[in-house]
Design a protein around this motif. Structure first.
Motif, PDB file in Angstrom:
ATOM      1  N   LYS A  59       0.843  -1.189   0.000  1.00  0.00           N
ATOM      2  CA  LYS A  59       0.000   0.000   0.000  1.00  0.00           C
ATOM      3  C   LYS A  59       0.880   1.241   0.000  1.00  0.00           C
ATOM      4  O   LYS A  59       1.618   1.483   0.943  1.00  0.00           O
ATOM      5  CB  LYS A  59      -0.911  -0.009   1.238  1.00  0.00           C
ATOM      6  N   LYS A  60       0.808   2.030  -1.056  1.00  0.00           N
ATOM      7  CA  LYS A  60       1.669   3.204  -1.212  1.00  0.00           C
ATOM      8  C   LYS A  60       1.229   4.390  -0.356  1.00  0.00           C
ATOM      9  O   LYS A  60       2.042   5.175   0.088  1.00  0.00           O
ATOM     10  CB  LYS A  60       1.708   3.646  -2.680  1.00  0.00           C
ATOM     11  N   ASP A  61      -0.082   4.524  -0.128  1.00  0.00           N
ATOM     12  CA  ASP A  61      -0.599   5.681   0.606  1.00  0.00           C
ATOM     13  C   ASP A  61      -0.464   5.495   2.106  1.00  0.00           C
ATOM     14  O   ASP A  61      -0.449   4.383   2.614  1.00  0.00           O
ATOM     15  CB  ASP A  61      -2.078   5.897   0.265  1.00  0.00           C
ATOM     16  N   ASN A  62      -0.387   6.629   2.812  1.00  0.00           N
ATOM     17  CA  ASN A  62      -0.381   6.583   4.266  1.00  0.00           C
ATOM     18  C   ASN A  62      -1.719   6.056   4.772  1.00  0.00           C
ATOM     19  O   ASN A  62      -2.762   6.320   4.178  1.00  0.00           O
ATOM     20  CB  ASN A  62      -0.151   7.977   4.857  1.00  0.00           C
ATOM     21  N   THR A  63      -1.679   5.334   5.854  1.00  0.00           N
ATOM     22  CA  THR A  63      -2.897   4.862   6.482  1.00  0.00           C
ATOM     23  C   THR A  63      -3.393   5.930   7.443  1.00  0.00           C
ATOM     24  O   THR A  63      -2.617   6.450   8.245  1.00  0.00           O
ATOM     25  CB  THR A  63      -2.646   3.548   7.250  1.00  0.00           C
ATOM     26  N   ILE A  64      -4.654   6.279   7.339  1.00  0.00           N
ATOM     27  CA  ILE A  64      -5.247   7.279   8.220  1.00  0.00           C
ATOM     28  C   ILE A  64      -6.265   6.573   9.099  1.00  0.00           C
ATOM     29  O   ILE A  64      -7.168   5.895   8.610  1.00  0.00           O
ATOM     30  CB  ILE A  64      -5.917   8.413   7.419  1.00  0.00           C
ATOM     31  N   VAL A  65      -6.088   6.728  10.403  1.00  0.00           N
ATOM     32  CA  VAL A  65      -6.983   6.125  11.369  1.00  0.00           C
ATOM     33  C   VAL A  65      -7.771   7.248  12.032  1.00  0.00           C
ATOM     34  O   VAL A  65      -7.184   8.218  12.516  1.00  0.00           O
ATOM     35  CB  VAL A  65      -6.215   5.317  12.433  1.00  0.00           C
ATOM     36  N   LYS A  66      -9.092   7.108  12.069  1.00  0.00           N
ATOM     37  CA  LYS A  66      -9.924   8.122  12.682  1.00  0.00           C
ATOM     38  C   LYS A  66     -10.347   7.640  14.069  1.00  0.00           C
ATOM     39  O   LYS A  66     -10.924   6.565  14.220  1.00  0.00           O
ATOM     40  CB  LYS A  66     -11.155   8.408  11.823  1.00  0.00           C
ATOM     41  N   VAL A  67     -10.030   8.453  15.080  1.00  0.00           N
ATOM     42  CA  VAL A  67     -10.428   8.183  16.454  1.00  0.00           C
ATOM     43  C   VAL A  67     -11.336   9.330  16.884  1.00  0.00           C
ATOM     44  O   VAL A  67     -10.866  10.472  16.997  1.00  0.00           O
ATOM     45  CB  VAL A  67      -9.208   8.058  17.396  1.00  0.00           C
ATOM     46  N   ARG A  68     -12.601   9.026  17.034  1.00  0.00           N
ATOM     47  CA  ARG A  68     -13.622  10.045  17.271  1.00  0.00           C
ATOM     48  C   ARG A  68     -13.558  11.075  16.154  1.00  0.00           C
ATOM     49  O   ARG A  68     -13.796  10.747  15.008  1.00  0.00           O
ATOM     50  CB  ARG A  68     -13.502  10.638  18.665  1.00  0.00           C
ATOM     51  N   ASP A  69     -13.217  12.310  16.443  1.00  0.00           N
ATOM     52  CA  ASP A  69     -13.160  13.347  15.417  1.00  0.00           C
ATOM     53  C   ASP A  69     -11.740  13.665  14.972  1.00  0.00           C
ATOM     54  O   ASP A  69     -11.522  14.636  14.249  1.00  0.00           O
ATOM     55  CB  ASP A  69     -13.837  14.628  15.916  1.00  0.00           C
ATOM     56  N   ILE A  70     -10.764  12.875  15.406  1.00  0.00           N
ATOM     57  CA  ILE A  70      -9.360  13.156  15.106  1.00  0.00           C
ATOM     58  C   ILE A  70      -8.811  12.101  14.145  1.00  0.00           C
ATOM     59  O   ILE A  70      -9.001  10.913  14.338  1.00  0.00           O
ATOM     60  CB  ILE A  70      -8.513  13.144  16.397  1.00  0.00           C
ATOM     61  N   GLU A  71      -8.180  12.582  13.089  1.00  0.00           N
ATOM     62  CA  GLU A  71      -7.530  11.682  12.140  1.00  0.00           C
ATOM     63  C   GLU A  71      -6.033  11.629  12.433  1.00  0.00           C
ATOM     64  O   GLU A  71      -5.374  12.652  12.575  1.00  0.00           O
ATOM     65  CB  GLU A  71      -7.767  12.133  10.700  1.00  0.00           C
ATOM     66  N   ILE A  72      -5.522  10.421  12.547  1.00  0.00           N
ATOM     67  CA  ILE A  72      -4.096  10.224  12.849  1.00  0.00           C
ATOM     68  C   ILE A  72      -3.446   9.581  11.649  1.00  0.00           C
ATOM     69  O   ILE A  72      -3.915   8.640  11.089  1.00  0.00           O
ATOM     70  CB  ILE A  72      -3.924   9.331  14.087  1.00  0.00           C
TER      71      ILE A  72
END
Length: 94
Positions: free
Chosen positions: A81-94
């Motif tokens: 997977k070339k793209d960064n993984t974005i994890v959403k915790v409540r209203d915050i994306e990490i």
């Protein structure tokens, strides 16, 4: 490890062979993830694949190639997977 096969194109013999390979790998407690391509399908085998008899997999007529991978965490690697993984915790994306 990975192996690639010809496209099944609803060919019952090829579909049966692929099913047999998956059953064999499952019996070794390995997980198989498929990646469908235009001309061939690739299967990524997750787990301790040193138990796999590669010659057994190569003996199927639908198999094009079998290769060992040394990259740990295959599904998390940039090769998969070339793209960064974005994890959403409540209203915050990490």
């Amino acid at each position: 490890m990975i192996f690639s096969t010809v496209k099944p194109k609803n060919n019952k013999e090829i579909l049966n062979e692929i099913s047999n390979i998956k059953e064999y790998l499952s019996s070794l407690n390995l997980v198989v993830k498929s990646i469908e391509g235009d001309t061939k399908d690739v299967y990524c085998v997750l787990g301790d694949a040193h138990l796999v008899d590669k010659s057994k997999i190569l003996s199927y007529s639908c198999v094009i190639d079998v290769a060992s991978l040394s990259t740990p965490y295959k599904l998390a690697s940039r090769d998969y997977k070339k793209d960064n993984t974005i994890v959403k915790v409540r209203d915050i994306e990490i």
